[in-house]
Design a protein around this motif. Structure first.
Motif, short mmCIF file in Angstrom:
data_model
loop_
_atom_site.label_atom_id
_atom_site.label_comp_id
_atom_site.label_asym_id
_atom_site.label_seq_id
_atom_site.Cartn_x
_atom_site.Cartn_y
_atom_site.Cartn_z
N ILE A 26 -5.59 24.34 15.54
CA ILE A 26 -5.77 24.16 16.99
C ILE A 26 -4.74 23.19 17.54
N VAL A 27 -4.55 22.07 16.85
CA VAL A 27 -3.57 21.07 17.31
C VAL A 27 -2.17 21.67 17.35
N GLU A 28 -1.81 22.44 16.33
CA GLU A 28 -0.50 23.09 16.30
C GLU A 28 -0.32 24.02 17.49
N ALA A 29 -1.33 24.81 17.80
CA ALA A 29 -1.26 25.75 18.92
C ALA A 29 -1.17 25.01 20.24
N VAL A 30 -1.95 23.94 20.38
CA VAL A 30 -1.97 23.17 21.62
C VAL A 30 -0.62 22.49 21.85
N MET A 31 -0.06 21.91 20.81
CA MET A 31 1.21 21.21 20.95
C MET A 31 2.35 22.19 21.21
N LYS A 32 2.25 23.38 20.67
CA LYS A 32 3.27 24.40 20.91
C LYS A 32 3.32 24.77 22.39
N LYS A 33 2.15 24.86 23.02
CA LYS A 33 2.09 25.16 24.45
C LYS A 33 2.43 23.93 25.28
N GLY A 34 1.92 22.79 24.85
CA GLY A 34 2.13 21.54 25.58
C GLY A 34 1.03 21.27 26.59
N TYR A 35 0.79 20.00 26.86
CA TYR A 35 -0.17 19.61 27.88
C TYR A 35 0.20 18.21 28.40
N LYS A 36 -0.26 17.90 29.61
CA LYS A 36 0.04 16.60 30.21
C LYS A 36 -1.19 15.71 30.36
N THR A 37 -2.35 16.34 30.55
CA THR A 37 -3.58 15.58 30.76
C THR A 37 -4.68 16.12 29.85
N LEU A 38 -5.42 15.21 29.23
CA LEU A 38 -6.53 15.57 28.36
C LEU A 38 -7.84 15.24 29.07
N PHE A 39 -8.69 16.25 29.22
CA PHE A 39 -10.01 16.07 29.80
C PHE A 39 -11.06 16.15 28.68
N LEU A 40 -11.98 15.19 28.66
CA LEU A 40 -13.11 15.20 27.73
C LEU A 40 -14.36 15.46 28.58
N VAL A 41 -14.99 16.61 28.39
CA VAL A 41 -16.03 17.06 29.32
C VAL A 41 -17.34 17.35 28.58
N GLY A 42 -18.44 16.92 29.17
CA GLY A 42 -19.74 17.21 28.60
C GLY A 42 -20.85 16.91 29.59
N SER A 43 -22.09 17.05 29.12
CA SER A 43 -23.27 16.79 29.94
C SER A 43 -24.23 15.92 29.15
N GLY A 44 -24.76 14.87 29.77
CA GLY A 44 -25.71 14.01 29.07
C GLY A 44 -25.10 13.36 27.84
N GLY A 45 -25.78 13.51 26.70
CA GLY A 45 -25.31 12.89 25.47
C GLY A 45 -23.98 13.41 25.01
N SER A 46 -23.69 14.69 25.29
CA SER A 46 -22.41 15.25 24.86
C SER A 46 -21.25 14.73 25.70
N MET A 47 -21.56 14.16 26.87
CA MET A 47 -20.53 13.46 27.64
C MET A 47 -20.38 12.03 27.12
N ALA A 48 -21.53 11.37 26.89
CA ALA A 48 -21.51 9.98 26.41
C ALA A 48 -20.76 9.86 25.10
N ILE A 49 -20.88 10.87 24.25
CA ILE A 49 -20.23 10.84 22.94
C ILE A 49 -18.70 10.87 23.07
N MET A 50 -18.21 11.30 24.24
CA MET A 50 -16.76 11.35 24.48
C MET A 50 -16.20 9.98 24.85
N LEU A 51 -17.03 9.10 25.39
CA LEU A 51 -16.53 7.83 25.93
C LEU A 51 -15.81 6.94 24.92
N PRO A 52 -16.27 6.84 23.66
CA PRO A 52 -15.51 6.03 22.70
C PRO A 52 -14.09 6.55 22.47
N PHE A 53 -13.93 7.87 22.59
CA PHE A 53 -12.61 8.45 22.34
C PHE A 53 -11.68 8.24 23.54
N GLU A 54 -12.24 8.23 24.74
CA GLU A 54 -11.44 7.86 25.90
C GLU A 54 -10.95 6.43 25.74
N TYR A 55 -11.84 5.54 25.32
CA TYR A 55 -11.49 4.13 25.12
C TYR A 55 -10.40 4.00 24.07
#
Length: 259
Positions: A26-55
């Motif tokens: 997945i990382v290889e495919a993503v980097m081949k295409k390229g991206y500028k902004t990373l969004f971490l998206v979820g609801s409730g606990g699945s959103m909260a679990i993203m916050l340490p990675f944003e930090y």
């Protein structure tokens, strides 16, 4: 540990560690295409679990990252949500209504989506451009998603030149399932005493910050409120003395989350 299945725990955790080959693809495919902004998206606990990675990313990577509540993202929109965006969404069941809708919403704006799920053949798994699956049902779901996110986020950092020790880290990461089980065993006596002492408390202030803020928020809302029906107030440690302190009495339960 009460009703704890060690064999199942290690099976789920090792399954999460075992998705690394898929992460690499997945990382290889993503980097081949390229991206500028990373969004971490979820609801409730699945959103909260993203916050340490944003930090973590804000502290150690040159990646523009934004954590979003799925429902709010669709209402508010974002100028950065376009063909140059990469969106990671998490839903163990793969059926969380807002998260599935957000995946569709992001794809309509040209973003590349990665879904983390507990089962294939679910709406999120079918909709996302790339899928990471670990069959964990409801058993140890949070631990499983955390493991997969570490692999995925650190993989993106490595590909971006921000984590040269990635491969060495991932080799050592294989020991994480046993280490996590050992930790659970080690803290059980203290946690049992805590439960006995505070079993009748009806309200807890939970204080945390930095990389543990997401866990502070999640423990309050998803564990104590949703599962135990106990009222809580998650408070960011940096803001505690800017208002909440005035409500602290001699018998107030204040739980400090430390990382």
């Amino acid at each position: 540990m009460y009703n704890f299945n060690k064999e199942n725990f290690l099976k789920v955790m090792n399954g999460a560690v075992g998705v690394k080959p898929e992460v690499d693809k997945i990382v290889e495919a993503v980097m081949k295409k390229g991206y500028k902004t990373l969004f971490l998206v979820g609801s409730g606990g699945s959103m909260a679990i993203m916050l340490p990675f944003e930090y973590l990313l804000k502290a150690h990577a040159r990646i523009d990252v934004r954590t979003e509540i799925a429902a709010e993202l669709m209402v508010r929109d974002s100028k950065f949500l376009n063909k140059d965006a990469l969106v990671i969404l998490s839903s163990l069941s793969g059926t969380t209504k807002e998260t599935v809708a957000a995946c569709k919403y992001c794809k309509e704006r040209g973003a590349v989506t990665i879904g983390l799920v507990g089962e294939l053949g679910t709406p999120l798994a079918d909709l996302a451009d790339h899928v990471l699956v670990n069959y964990s049902e409801n058993d140890f779901a949070g631990d499983s998603i955390y493991i997969q996110l570490f692999e995925l986020i650190f993989g993106l950092m490595h590909a971006n030149g921000d984590f040269p020790e990635y491969e060495e880290f991932m080799e050592e990461f294989k020991a994480m399932p046993e280490a996590l089980y050992g930790m659970k065993e080690a803290v059980e006596p203290a946690m049992m005493e805590f439960a006995k002492k505070y079993k009748n408390e009806t309200y807890h202030m939970l204080v945390g910050s930095g990389s543990v803020w997401g866990e502070t928020y999640s423990y309050g809302m998803c564990v104590l409120e949703e599962m135990q029906w106990i009222r809580t107030r998650p408070i960011h440690a940096a803001e505690f003395f800017h208002g909440t302190l005035e409500l602290v009495e001699k018998d107030t339960s204040v739980v400090l989350m430390k990382g």
